[in-house]
Design a protein around this motif. Structure first.
Motif, short mmCIF file in Angstrom:
data_model
loop_
_atom_site.label_atom_id
_atom_site.label_comp_id
_atom_site.label_asym_id
_atom_site.label_seq_id
_atom_site.Cartn_x
_atom_site.Cartn_y
_atom_site.Cartn_z
N UNK A 50 135.74 26.27 28.38
CA UNK A 50 134.87 26.93 27.41
C UNK A 50 134.82 28.43 27.60
N UNK A 51 135.43 28.92 28.67
CA UNK A 51 135.45 30.35 28.92
C UNK A 51 136.88 30.86 28.85
N UNK A 52 137.00 32.15 28.61
CA UNK A 52 138.30 32.82 28.50
C UNK A 52 138.34 33.94 29.53
N UNK A 53 139.43 33.96 30.29
CA UNK A 53 139.59 34.98 31.32
C UNK A 53 140.08 36.28 30.68
N UNK A 86 136.81 35.05 38.34
CA UNK A 86 138.18 35.56 38.44
C UNK A 86 139.23 34.49 38.15
N UNK A 87 138.87 33.20 38.27
CA UNK A 87 139.84 32.12 38.05
C UNK A 87 139.33 31.03 37.13
N UNK A 88 138.08 31.10 36.67
CA UNK A 88 137.44 30.07 35.83
C UNK A 88 137.31 28.74 36.56
N UNK A 89 137.41 28.74 37.86
CA UNK A 89 137.27 27.52 38.64
C UNK A 89 135.79 27.19 38.79
N UNK A 90 135.43 25.90 38.65
CA UNK A 90 134.04 25.46 38.71
C UNK A 90 133.83 24.52 39.89
N UNK A 91 132.60 24.50 40.39
CA UNK A 91 132.24 23.61 41.50
C UNK A 91 130.79 23.22 41.35
N UNK A 92 130.49 21.97 41.68
CA UNK A 92 129.12 21.45 41.63
C UNK A 92 128.63 21.21 43.05
N UNK A 93 127.45 21.71 43.32
CA UNK A 93 126.84 21.58 44.64
C UNK A 93 125.56 20.76 44.50
N UNK A 94 125.48 19.65 45.19
CA UNK A 94 124.28 18.82 45.16
C UNK A 94 123.24 19.39 46.12
N UNK A 95 122.04 18.84 46.04
CA UNK A 95 120.98 19.31 46.93
C UNK A 95 121.29 19.04 48.39
N UNK A 96 121.93 17.89 48.68
CA UNK A 96 122.28 17.57 50.06
C UNK A 96 123.29 18.56 50.62
N UNK A 97 124.30 18.92 49.81
CA UNK A 97 125.30 19.89 50.27
C UNK A 97 124.67 21.26 50.49
N UNK A 98 123.76 21.66 49.59
CA UNK A 98 123.17 22.98 49.73
C UNK A 98 122.33 23.08 51.00
N UNK A 99 121.50 22.07 51.29
CA UNK A 99 120.64 22.16 52.46
C UNK A 99 121.43 22.00 53.75
N UNK A 100 122.65 21.41 53.65
CA UNK A 100 123.49 21.31 54.84
C UNK A 100 124.09 22.67 55.18
N UNK A 124 134.35 54.87 35.25
CA UNK A 124 134.80 53.66 34.54
C UNK A 124 135.10 52.58 35.57
N UNK A 125 134.51 51.40 35.37
CA UNK A 125 134.69 50.28 36.29
C UNK A 125 135.48 49.19 35.60
N UNK A 126 136.31 48.51 36.36
CA UNK A 126 137.11 47.40 35.82
C UNK A 126 136.69 46.11 36.52
N UNK A 127 136.77 45.03 35.79
CA UNK A 127 136.38 43.73 36.33
C UNK A 127 137.11 42.64 35.59
N UNK A 128 137.41 41.56 36.29
CA UNK A 128 137.93 40.35 35.66
C UNK A 128 136.76 39.41 35.44
N UNK A 129 136.60 38.96 34.22
CA UNK A 129 135.41 38.20 33.86
C UNK A 129 135.77 36.94 33.09
N UNK A 130 134.81 36.04 33.02
CA UNK A 130 134.96 34.79 32.28
C UNK A 130 134.42 34.90 30.86
N UNK A 131 133.97 36.09 30.44
CA UNK A 131 133.36 36.28 29.13
C UNK A 131 134.33 36.84 28.11
N UNK A 132 135.61 36.51 28.26
CA UNK A 132 136.60 37.05 27.32
C UNK A 132 136.43 36.54 25.90
#
Length: 509
Positions: free
Chosen positions: A337-340, A285-299, A358-366
């Motif tokens: 690299x993506x378009x909203x 919905x916003x094209x915002x990205x985040x990286x999660x490491x293994x330590x963060x995930x198991x926490x 009919x369904x509506x959605x906001x996507x990053x595949x524009x």
């Protein structure tokens, strides 16, 4: 007067044993009589033994070592002299060399030259031959291999996920970096792969490699095999269980609220973009990205709402790109690299029906979707999901559908594909061979064509045997370009090189 020139002459004496004239020495005996009276080789064995393993062709090095040594090599000569060293403490070794024997005779002859001081000042030198007999003795490694007990350390790689894309990616990383060179065996299991090693040090190296290339954690355990109470020695089998995060590419995830806020006020409904050394999440919905490491995930672990096999195919009716300030709110890294876009879709099995919803959605595949395309998505409106985090979300924050990826012509992509991947198990798979394994691997190859970052970390080889047919209607189809020729490596074919060398030799003649 005549000049007197004095000439010095060396006096000789008679040998006290045989009477032969000799130069005076400390023993007053000739060399023959000294050798008949004194044998400086006394106590040194003229025959000895060598133990060789007929499977790995290594020689036994006391007390418990095994070394590789070719016939008439310096390593074998050093091994032979070590066998004689305890009996040569009172003599000095001056020379040693091999005497040729038949390679299949199981005999090794060494000519040894030694010196020793006798009769308080006289130095006697003597050469003699020591014959070594080679006996067969199985080494510990070969004995364990014959007894089907050939491993001392095992690395169990596991991922609790229905789709095995991450395991296919791990297979290519292991092949590129050669992390499996010291394995004694690789065995696929339903939930992952098992690597067997003869030494625990090699297993630890693989575990360290896995911790750097994938978000994972591991547990260590050992099992007592034998215990010698007399020598107080223990023999263990070591096991490392490496657990990869249960998140796969194209998974739809509902993040916990606090975790989403820690990523710059990110929406809770996200899509997994890729799994490398971190898990990369994208907010559609916003094209915002985040990286999660293994330590963060198991926490703060979380679960996937939808696996790729649970996605539904939709038909795109209309696409409207989002521009200006309506691109969305939030903080942090935003994908370029993506378009909203706002997309209106209908289920593929309901196209043409008057009562189709009919369904509506906001996507990053524009940048990929156009009216008339097919797209895979997760229908939240008509699905029954048992997830505590999703139940706690506000109703207005839950979208009707989350679009994940565009559907391309798989048959056309397979025809145009001019590259291939090597496999860890020749003629097999890293996951158990089932009816869907081939389709999952084809999906992994399609992901490589769509993601440049994944292609940079693995080796892609040009498929010289495949000839791509040229069909004019294929150019009208919209398919990803895939890897270029500069990204492909030439596969080494020893047979082709041999044929080429024979042709060159024939031309020279």
């Amino acid at each position: 007067m005549e000049t007197f020139n004095s000439i010095e002459t060396e006096g000789r004496i008679a040998c006290c044993e045989c009477g032969v004239g000799i130069v005076p020495n400390a023993a007053n005996m000739c060399v023959g009589c000294v050798r008949s009276k004194i044998d400086i080789t006394e106590g040194i064995p003229k025959t000895s033994q060598l133990h060789c393993c007929k499977f790995c062709e290594r020689y036994f090095l006391p007390p418990n070592g095994w070394v590789h040594a070719q016939l008439e090599s310096k390593e074998l000569l050093a091994l032979c002299l070590k066998r004689l060293k305890p009996t040569m403490t009172k003599v000095r070794l001056t020379d040693a060399s091999f005497i040729w024997t038949e390679p299949h005779s199981k005999r090794v002859k060494v000519k040894v030259t030694i010196q020793k001081e006798v009769f308080s000042g006289a130095i006697l030198q003597q050469a003699f031959i020591v014959e070594f007999t080679i006996y067969n003795q199985m080494c510990d490694d070969c004995r364990r291999a014959e007894a089907k007990d050939f491993w001392r350390a095992c690395v169990q790689v596991r991922q609790k996920c229905d789709y095995k894309k991450t395991l296919f990616y791990l297979e290519q990383l292991i092949l590129k970096h050669g992390a499996h060179v010291n394995t004694t065996g690789v065995k696929p299991v339903p939930t992952g792969i098992d690597f067997f090693y003869a030494k625990i040090q090699d297993a630890r190296k693989l575990v360290d490699f896995l911790m750097t290339v994938l978000p994972c954690r591991y547990h260590y355990a050992q099992e007592l095999v034998t215990h010698d109470t007399k020598n107080n020695t223990y023999d263990y089998k070591h096991t490392f269980c490496v657990e990869i995060v249960p998140i796969c590419r194209d998974n739809v995830i509902c993040l916990p609220k606090k975790l989403a806020q820690s990523f710059g006020n990110m929406n809770q409904m996200v899509v997994c973009l890729r799994v490398s050394n971190v898990v990369t999440l994208l907010d559609p919905a916003t094209l915002q990205m985040a990286d999660i490491s293994g330590t963060q995930f198991w926490r703060e672990p979380f679960e996937s709402l939808c696996q790729p096999k649970m996605l539904t195919e939709f038909y795109v009716l209309e696409v409207e790109p989002v521009e200006g300030l309506n691109r969305g709110s939030g903080h942090g890294h935003v994908s370029t690299k993506h378009v909203l876009a706002d997309v209106w879709v209908v289920r593929a099995n309901q196209v043409g029906q008057t009562d189709a919803a009919t369904l509506s959605a906001r996507t990053h595949l524009g940048h990929l979707l156009h009216p008339g395309d097919s797209v895979l998505g997760f229908d939240l409106l008509n699905s029954n999901v048992n997830n505590r985090v999703l139940d706690d979300m506000r109703t207005d924050k839950v979208p009707d559908v989350v679009l994940v990826k565009k559907v391309f012509n798989r048959a056309l992509r397979a025809r145009k594909r001019q590259w291939k991947l090597k496999r860890l198990i020749e003629g097999g798979n890293v996951v158990p061979d089932t009816a869907s394994v081939e389709g999952e691997f084809m999906g992994f190859m399609e992901d490589l064509e769509e993601d440049e970052l994944m292609r940079e970390k693995i080796n892609i080889y040009r498929d010289a045997e495949k000839v791509v047919p040229v069909e004019p209607e294929d150019d009208d189809e919209d398919v990803p370009a895939g890897p270029s020729l500069t990204e492909m490596l030439e596969d080494l074919d020893l047979g082709a090189n041999d044929v080429e060398m024979e042709e060159n030799v024939a031309e020279m003649e």
